[in-house]
Design a protein around this motif. Structure first.
Motif, PDB file in Angstrom:
ATOM      1  N   GLY A   1      -4.898   3.264  -5.510  1.00  0.00           N
ATOM      2  CA  GLY A   1      -3.693   2.612  -5.025  1.00  0.00           C
ATOM      3  C   GLY A   1      -2.559   2.676  -6.023  1.00  0.00           C
ATOM      4  O   GLY A   1      -2.679   3.229  -7.126  1.00  0.00           O
TER       5      GLY A   1
ATOM      6  N   THR B   1      -4.231  -1.850  -4.879  1.00  0.00           N
ATOM      7  CA  THR B   1      -2.986  -1.942  -5.649  1.00  0.00           C
ATOM      8  C   THR B   1      -3.228  -2.748  -6.921  1.00  0.00           C
ATOM      9  O   THR B   1      -3.915  -3.773  -6.901  1.00  0.00           O
TER      10      THR B   1
ATOM     11  N   ASP C   1      -7.642  -2.077   7.923  1.00  0.00           N
ATOM     12  CA  ASP C   1      -7.604  -1.546   6.562  1.00  0.00           C
ATOM     13  C   ASP C   1      -9.003  -1.064   6.213  1.00  0.00           C
ATOM     14  O   ASP C   1      -9.987  -1.795   6.385  1.00  0.00           O
TER      15      ASP C   1
ATOM     16  N   SER D   1      -1.450   1.163   7.074  1.00  0.00           N
ATOM     17  CA  SER D   1      -0.492   1.796   6.169  1.00  0.00           C
ATOM     18  C   SER D   1       0.274   2.936   6.815  1.00  0.00           C
ATOM     19  O   SER D   1       1.213   3.466   6.205  1.00  0.00           O
TER      20      SER D   1
ATOM     21  N   TRP E   1      -4.769  -1.748   0.717  1.00  0.00           N
ATOM     22  CA  TRP E   1      -3.949  -2.664  -0.091  1.00  0.00           C
ATOM     23  C   TRP E   1      -4.787  -3.346  -1.167  1.00  0.00           C
ATOM     24  O   TRP E   1      -4.239  -3.825  -2.174  1.00  0.00           O
TER      25      TRP E   1
ATOM     26  N   THR F   1       0.841  -1.185   0.000  1.00  0.00           N
ATOM     27  CA  THR F   1       0.000   0.000   0.000  1.00  0.00           C
ATOM     28  C   THR F   1       0.880   1.240   0.000  1.00  0.00           C
ATOM     29  O   THR F   1       2.072   1.168   0.325  1.00  0.00           O
TER      30      THR F   1
END
Length: 782
Positions: free
Chosen positions: A130, A85, A634, A657, A82, A76
């Protein structure tokens, strides 16, 4: 259309831009060329260097030189989930459509020409908020070239006390790449990799094995001076531990995965400067794991929510895509581009049995027994079309603007979204070497198919029961199943989905200054602010009104002093509400926020290069689940926080993150005597967590609440230093190299996790970073 970029891996001589406004670009882009992929120490996959050297990334693991062979990591940057991404191979999306954030196939360094990392700014094609990791395979040249690399672990430090989060038992790997002409117009790329390893995880006595084998073929045809056709095929087979969870990490249980990718591309460049590209491909992965029929026990504080455990069975994930762009010849000061990308993501989940059971303890206390069921195959899919228009306008000799307007059309689970994602970059020369830049960008979030299990009658559903562990042995037997406590989705009839779901989006603002003192010496400072809106969560119809609240004395953040002592609310569910749960997936009003300052220094003479970066940032939001791990803290995950009021206490804080302050240094030196040196060092603040209070006597079973916001406490900072030494011996037209790599050179033993429960053991280290490891190898270039 590839352009020169501002933020480059230091000193990659062929890639360092000239001091020209027309070649500069505000978007953060890091380019790892073939030399840097070779010179920097790493595990030779796409994850390790991004973890240790890329300024903005945070990773879900300590790679330690290849501890997770064949396993995709989670990355991330700038506070993005994440799950957002994206990984592309030669322009085609490899990302997992089920959960997002991971590629279905895993290319390796020797098969790559470049690896690019980009986030933010007026990227012409919208890929989500991301990072975009773009991988470009080796292109055959006019003469045959190749490399054979053989690597193995030589040894390292032993098990520390407390144990390492992971450490090697063994590691070995071989890779062969060859590329060259078959004729004047046709070239071939052939690459293969094979490897095996085993690691000890969380102090367990038995090493868990991994293996990975892959093959990549590419055929390049120059059909005249203007046209190029490319055909590409890749396949891989991996065998990895089913999971690091205690539930599925016992007894040598493994997950087998087969994956393949096929793609084709056409490129045309006219004499006038116009260009066309067209590419299409299919990527598919099939994973299968059998956890047996035994009831397994998990520890909630270590393994996470029971509902996050992977369905035991077979999962197929596929993505088919068609993408094209047209860039006309420059029109005065304008460089235009139009593009289209259409894709379909699909998943098939086949459970091995119609039901399975997981028993859950909370800090060693018997909590609940979870029974999950899935009667049929679950087959969700998502269709997406993205159109984009973009313009790069040299408005004056000192001013350049880049604008892009992507339009997203998405269909999934009977719902549809139409979303505009405008973005604008401004780049202006101030004086001498100094330029200023700013940008605004909006990104529509990618929608993993796991979210659309809500309301689907074929998706997993479950129920929880009290665990009456009468013999106190923490081994569940059917006679110990107590009364029904709750029902859970996401499948119907418990789960449902809001027909008016908004599509989540992220807005980013950036301003900065860059000083380009020479083509190979740059300093860059920028400030970034991001806000994500319209995030999704499940909301339980059984709300806080169905619970009795009690207040528990708690010392809050200052354990020693009394200035912030508090009465912590704990919620005890009334029996009348047991089993009446209904979960609605909907949008929530809460936003997530990222604010950061980023500084980079890049110097790159041909034989020596260095890249120093630092960030000061904060990522604030609400994780989908309680606790601190990437599957819990998250904001892109739908979890328990609106399903249970005990999960809603102090749910907003620093996200996974967030590392507050980071410093990363990467450098390489081609020394006299055909010696190549590379090094990577990093510092980052500790992972945020929240102290928890375990409540043993609730009607619904033992449970816990977070007593402080995540980030009020942090683990110890992370620091690593890795190094690589290569001595080249020239034998005729070939090169024979001896390679030595060291990971965690200083043998640091900082903790990676601590005891987070309130009590005398609070903040006692439980696991340490991987110990020092030596790796040796031979490299033959021909």
């Amino acid at each position: 259309m590839r352009r020169s970029v501002v933020v480059l891996l230091a000193g990659a001589a062929a890639l360092v831009p000239q001091v020209s406004l027309a070649q500069s670009r505000p978007s953060h882009t890091s380019v790892y060329d073939a030399d840097y992929l070779r010179d920097l120490p790493g595990s030779r996959d796409v994850f390790s260097l991004l973890e240790t050297s890329e300024p903005l990334t945070m990773a879900d693991r300590w790679d330690g030189g290849g501890l997770y062979l064949g396993e995709a990591g989670r990355l991330t940057a700038r506070g993005a989930s994440w799950t957002q991404t994206v990984f592309q191979l030669d322009g085609l999306d490899l990302s997992d459509p089920l959960v997002g954030g991971r590629p279905l196939v895993h290319p390796w360094h020797e098969a790559l020409e470049t690896m690019d990392f980009a986030i933010g700014g007026a990227r012409r094609e919208a890929t989500g908020p991301g990072p975009l990791v773009s991988l470009t395979t080796v292109r055959p040249q006019d003469a045959w070239k190749g490399v054979l690399a053989l690597d193995g672990r030589l040894g390292g430090s032993g098990e520390p006390a407390p144990p390492a989060i992971a450490r090697f038992d063994h590691w070995r790997r071989g890779a062969l790449t060859a590329a060259g002409p078959l004729s004047d117009r046709v070239g071939l790329l052939a690459a293969g990799q094979t490897g095996s390893s085993a690691r000890f995880v969380r102090g367990r006595a038995e090493a868990v094995p991994s293996s990975a084998h892959a093959l990549l073929l590419g055929l390049h045809w120059k059909a005249g001076e203007r046209d190029r056709f490319i055909l590409r095929a890749a396949g891989q087979k991996t065998e990895i531990p089913y999971s690091d969870r205690s539930a599925f990490g016992e007894g040598g249980l493994v997950e087998d995965e087969d994956a393949f990718h096929v793609g084709a591309a056409w490129e045309r460049r006219s004499g006038s400067g116009a260009s066309w590209t067209l590419a299409g491909g299919l990527t598919r992965a099939r994973a299968e794991g059998d956890v047996g029929t035994a009831v397994r026990t998990i520890e909630r504080l270590v393994d996470g929510p029971a509902a996050l455990l992977v369905v035991p069975g077979q999962t197929e994930r596929s993505r088919v895509e068609l993408a094209g762009t047209f860039s006309p010849a420059p029109l005065g000061a304008h460089s235009l581009q139009a593009g289209l990308r259409a894709s379909r993501g699909a998943v098939v989940v086949r459970p091995l049995s119609p039901s399975w059971t997981v028993a859950e303890t909370v800090d060693g206390l018997p909590g609940r027994v979870w029974e999950f069921a899935q009667d049929a195959q679950w087959r969700p899919d998502i269709d997406e079309v993205t159109l984009h228009l973009a313009d790069s306008w040299q408005a004056a000799s000192w001013l350049r603007l880049e604008a892009a307007l992507p339009l997203h059309l998405t269909w999934a689970s009977g719902l549809s979204w139409t979303t505009l994602a405008p973005r604008l970059d401004v780049y202006a020369h101030v004086a001498g070497p100094l330029t200023a830049f700013g940008s605004f960008s909006r990104d529509a979030h990618r929608l993993p198919l796991a979210l659309f299990a809500f309301g689907d009658p074929d998706a997993m559903r479950g129920a929880s029961y009290r665990w009456n562990d009468r013999d106190d042995d923490r081994r569940f037997t059917p006679s110990e199943r107590g009364i029904l406590i709750s029902r859970t989705g996401p499948g119907a009839p418990v789960g449902s989905i809001d027909s008016s779901l908004p599509r989540p989006r992220t807005d980013e603002w950036r301003v900065g200054l860059e000083a380009a003192f020479s083509p190979t010496l740059r300093v860059r400072l920028e400030g970034v602010a991001r806000e994500s809106h319209g995030l999704w969560e499940s909301i339980n119809s059984v709300g806080v009104a169905a619970y009795d609240q009690r207040l528990v004395f708690d010392p809050s953040g200052d354990i020693v002093g009394s200035s912030d002592d508090q009465l912590l609310p704990v919620y005890d569910r009334r029996p009348a509400s047991f089993g009446r749960d209904e979960l609605l997936l909907t949008g929530v009003a809460e936003d997530s926020l990222y604010e950061g300052v980023e500084l980079q220094f890049m110097a790159g003479p041909p034989r020596a290069r260095i890249w120093v970066s630092g960030t000061a940032h904060r990522s604030v939001g609400a994780g989908g689940n309680r606790s601190f791990r990437p599957a819990e803290n998250d904001q892109g995950l739908v979890g328990e926080r609106y399903d249970d009021p005990n999960a809603n206490t102090y749910d907003r804080g620093r996200l996974f993150s967030d590392r507050a302050f980071t410093i990363k240094i990467a450098g390489a030196w081609h020394a006299p005597g055909d010696v190549r040196l590379g090094t990577v060092a990093r510092y980052q603040d500790g992972q945020p967590f929240a102290r928890v209070v375990v409540v043993p006597d609730l009607r619904q079973g033992a449970d816990f609440v977070m007593a402080i916001p995540r980030g009020r406490a942090r683990y110890t900072f992370a620091i690593t230093w890795d190094a690589r030494l290569e001595k080249v011996f020239r034998v005729g037209r070939s090169q024979l190299s001896a390679v030595l790599e060291v990971f965690n050179l200083l043998d640091n033993v900082n903790e990676t996790e601590e005891d987070i429960t309130t009590g005398p053991e609070y903040r006692t280290p439980t696991f340490l970073q991987p110990p020092r490891t030596f790796r040796g190898g031979v490299r033959i270039a021909f």
